[in-house]
Design a protein around this motif. Structure first.
Motif: not given
Length: 250
Positions: A191-199
């Motif tokens: 998925t390209r919707h992976n903004h903020g996984t690390g946080c």
């Protein structure tokens, strides 16, 4: 009814709500914790990238930490984007006085590829890694810190996150002094919707540690939360979109 665990997130603000302090607050709240914040920097960013960054003064960051810890108290701390070497040093000064689990996500590059830490800031991370219960670098961050061998040689406890590696399987590896590595594997969620996984992962680990879970079970539960949030992503934005924190039930 017991009080919720008190989690202090020390990190930058993401104006688009997908990562940083905003992801920390969503994660901690959805998992039943009480979220407090010490904001290190303000960013103008969206799903396509970081367009501007303005770091706060180290004194202001320290004042936020002191206010939260002195009045409400803290059960665990999550550290994300720091913004400057001065902030990194003053955060380390404060952590040395606090008895609570610390999860340090050494944020250097946003999911979009934008640089969030310069060389001097990265060089100041070593003291924080020594104070942390767990450090959670992704593979590019691990390389910038000298590699797994260097971190292990200094006695740091770290989770090398493998989401950036090629291939259909994600492998996350926990390395601790004197203990055999623990490895988690799972099918990669494309998925390209992976903004903020690390946080999200680091905040979730901090929350579970505050509840008294051991490190391995905290990581296991945090990984599950992230994977579910990835699958529930709302599809916002033209680039790397946010996760669906609010849709997750563990």
């Amino acid at each position: 009814m017991s009080a919720p665990p008190r989690i202090l997130a020390i990190a930058g603000s993401d104006s688009s709500g997908g990562a940083g302090i905003q992801a920390d607050i969503k994660t901690i709240t959805m998992l039943g914790g009480y979220a407090m914040t010490a904001i290190t920097a303000v960013t103008a960013q969206d799903t396509t990238g970081v367009h501007a960054v303005e770091a706060l003064s180290p004194a202001m960051v320290a004042a936020q930490i002191d206010a939260c810890v002195g009045d409400i108290g803290v059960d665990a701390i999550k550290i994300g984007m720091l913004g400057s070497p001065g902030i990194a040093e003053i955060v380390a000064d404060r952590l040395a006085r606090i008895e609570a689990p610390v999860v340090f996500d050494p944020v250097m590059v946003a999911t979009s590829g934008s640089i969030l830490a310069d060389a001097a800031t990265i060089a100041s991370f070593e003291r924080l890694m020594g104070l942390a219960t767990l450090v959670t670098p992704n593979l590019p961050e691990l390389a910038a810190l000298g590699g797994a061998g260097a971190l292990a040689g200094k006695g740091f406890t770290f989770l090398a996150k493998g989401g950036d590696a090629e291939g259909p399987v994600v492998e996350d590896r926990l390395t601790r002094p004197g203990v055999e590595d623990c490895v988690w594997r799972g099918d990669k969620i494309e998925t390209r919707h992976n903004h903020g996984t690390g946080c999200t992962l680091s905040s979730a680990i901090a929350l579970f540690l505050a509840r008294g879970q051991d490190l391995e079970s905290a990581i296991t539960d945090a990984r599950l939360f992230v994977r579910k949030a990835l699958l529930k992503a709302p599809g916002f934005g033209q680039g790397h979109g946010p996760l669906g924190h609010q849709e997750v039930k563990l």
